[in-house]
Design a protein around this motif. Structure first.
Motif, PDB file in Angstrom:
ATOM      1  N   LEU A 211       0.826  -1.203   0.000  1.00  0.00           N
ATOM      2  CA  LEU A 211       0.000   0.000   0.000  1.00  0.00           C
ATOM      3  C   LEU A 211       0.858   1.249   0.000  1.00  0.00           C
ATOM      4  N   GLN A 212       1.945   1.226   0.779  1.00  0.00           N
ATOM      5  CA  GLN A 212       2.832   2.388   0.816  1.00  0.00           C
ATOM      6  C   GLN A 212       3.507   2.599  -0.536  1.00  0.00           C
ATOM      7  N   GLY A 213       3.900   1.490  -1.217  1.00  0.00           N
ATOM      8  CA  GLY A 213       4.480   1.607  -2.543  1.00  0.00           C
ATOM      9  C   GLY A 213       3.500   2.181  -3.545  1.00  0.00           C
ATOM     10  N   ALA A 214       2.204   1.745  -3.451  1.00  0.00           N
ATOM     11  CA  ALA A 214       1.182   2.283  -4.350  1.00  0.00           C
ATOM     12  C   ALA A 214       0.971   3.770  -4.106  1.00  0.00           C
ATOM     13  N   LEU A 215       0.958   4.168  -2.841  1.00  0.00           N
ATOM     14  CA  LEU A 215       0.805   5.589  -2.528  1.00  0.00           C
ATOM     15  C   LEU A 215       1.981   6.408  -3.064  1.00  0.00           C
ATOM     16  N   ASN A 216       3.197   5.846  -2.922  1.00  0.00           N
ATOM     17  CA  ASN A 216       4.374   6.563  -3.437  1.00  0.00           C
ATOM     18  C   ASN A 216       4.306   6.692  -4.959  1.00  0.00           C
ATOM     19  N   THR A 217       3.855   5.619  -5.637  1.00  0.00           N
ATOM     20  CA  THR A 217       3.726   5.663  -7.101  1.00  0.00           C
ATOM     21  C   THR A 217       2.692   6.696  -7.519  1.00  0.00           C
ATOM     22  N   ARG A 218       1.560   6.728  -6.777  1.00  0.00           N
ATOM     23  CA  ARG A 218       0.529   7.715  -7.093  1.00  0.00           C
ATOM     24  C   ARG A 218       1.060   9.132  -6.950  1.00  0.00           C
ATOM     25  N   ASP A 219       1.810   9.354  -5.868  1.00  0.00           N
ATOM     26  CA  ASP A 219       2.369  10.688  -5.662  1.00  0.00           C
ATOM     27  C   ASP A 219       3.365  11.044  -6.771  1.00  0.00           C
ATOM     28  N   GLU A 220       4.164  10.033  -7.197  1.00  0.00           N
ATOM     29  CA  GLU A 220       5.136  10.292  -8.255  1.00  0.00           C
ATOM     30  C   GLU A 220       4.441  10.611  -9.580  1.00  0.00           C
ATOM     31  N   LEU A 221       3.363   9.871  -9.905  1.00  0.00           N
ATOM     32  CA  LEU A 221       2.611  10.140 -11.133  1.00  0.00           C
ATOM     33  C   LEU A 221       1.969  11.527 -11.083  1.00  0.00           C
TER      34      LEU A 221
ATOM     35  N   ARG B 168       2.717  14.452 -13.687  1.00  0.00           N
ATOM     36  CA  ARG B 168       1.631  15.115 -14.416  1.00  0.00           C
ATOM     37  C   ARG B 168       1.686  16.626 -14.215  1.00  0.00           C
ATOM     38  N   GLN B 169       1.963  17.025 -12.977  1.00  0.00           N
ATOM     39  CA  GLN B 169       2.093  18.459 -12.714  1.00  0.00           C
ATOM     40  C   GLN B 169       3.275  19.048 -13.479  1.00  0.00           C
ATOM     41  N   TYR B 170       4.370  18.263 -13.549  1.00  0.00           N
ATOM     42  CA  TYR B 170       5.561  18.737 -14.266  1.00  0.00           C
ATOM     43  C   TYR B 170       5.270  18.879 -15.757  1.00  0.00           C
ATOM     44  N   LEU B 171       4.582  17.901 -16.358  1.00  0.00           N
ATOM     45  CA  LEU B 171       4.228  17.968 -17.778  1.00  0.00           C
ATOM     46  C   LEU B 171       3.250  19.105 -18.056  1.00  0.00           C
ATOM     47  N   SER B 172       2.322  19.295 -17.124  1.00  0.00           N
ATOM     48  CA  SER B 172       1.370  20.383 -17.294  1.00  0.00           C
ATOM     49  C   SER B 172       2.069  21.727 -17.281  1.00  0.00           C
TER      50      SER B 172
END
Length: 222
Positions: free
Chosen positions: A156-166, A170-174
């Motif tokens: 779950l912690q890995g999934a949360l970290n991946t979500r935060d990274e995505l 996305r913010q960087y691309l925007s």
């Protein structure tokens, strides 16, 4: 005391001897039932008490016969003295038989008590082992559950970290897209140049498609 008194008392002794033999026969039957019991029954205790009482009575009666033989002088014959001796021997035999049966019954019950105690100890040890095995199983299952929970927490912690990274990407691309659009708006003629490039690319694509189509037609007709 007269010879008639001797006969009456001896008759009582004979009657008590018959009763003793009958009770000893009944008492000996408890030897077979004692193998499956650890305590004496009320019937067994009652017969044993009756035997003790009758033996005591017979001892008293033999004492009376002996006193008659001593006080009557020549009135008692040798055969009657032998009868007294015979009654005394039978009494001793019956006492030994009673003691033997009682000892055998007690020994058998002691063995049964020992066997019962051993079986009880084995059962208690088995229950303790089962309880220990159950505790060990519960502890092992608890450890498995803890390990599974820890693994789920890590996933779950890995999934949360991946979500935060995505979200960060996305913010960087925007932001990059916004900067590009802003740059296009700030550079004069850049949009016109890009539009011409797109138009030329479309024209080149149309020419290439036409050439391919002509080649295919030539292949069919040649």
């Amino acid at each position: 005391m007269s010879s008639s008194s001797f006969s009456q008392i001896r008759s009582q002794a004979l009657n008590l001897e018959k009763q003793t033999e009958s009770l000893l026969s009944k008492y000996s039957q408890f030897q077979t039932s004692s193998s499956s019991s650890v305590e004496s029954s009320s019937e067994e205790t009652r017969i044993e008490q009756q035997l003790q009482e009758i033996l005591a009575k017979r001892d008293t009666i033999i004492g009376k016969l002996n006193r008659i033989s001593q006080s009557s002088g020549e009135e008692l014959t040798t055969s009657k003295l032998q009868q007294i001796s015979r009654h005394r021997e039978i009494l001793q035999d019956h006492k030994r038989a009673l003691n033997r049966i009682t000892t055998q019954l007690q020994d058998e019950r002691n063995r049964n008590n020992l066997l019962f105690s051993v079986q009880s100890d084995i059962s208690n040890a088995k229950r303790r082992n089962d309880a220990m095995d159950a505790d060990a199983y519960i502890l092992e299952e608890s450890q498995r559950v803890d390990n599974a929970n820890n693994l789920a927490d890590r996933l779950l912690q890995g999934a949360l970290n991946t979500r935060d990274e995505l979200a960060h990407q996305r913010q960087y691309l925007s932001n990059a897209q916004s900067k590009i659009l802003s740059s296009l708006q700030n550079v004069p003629g850049l949009n016109v140049l890009i539009s011409k490039i797109n138009t030329r690319r479309k024209r080149d694509t149309l020419i290439l498609a036409s050439v391919i189509a002509i080649c295919i037609l030539l292949l069919f007709f040649v």
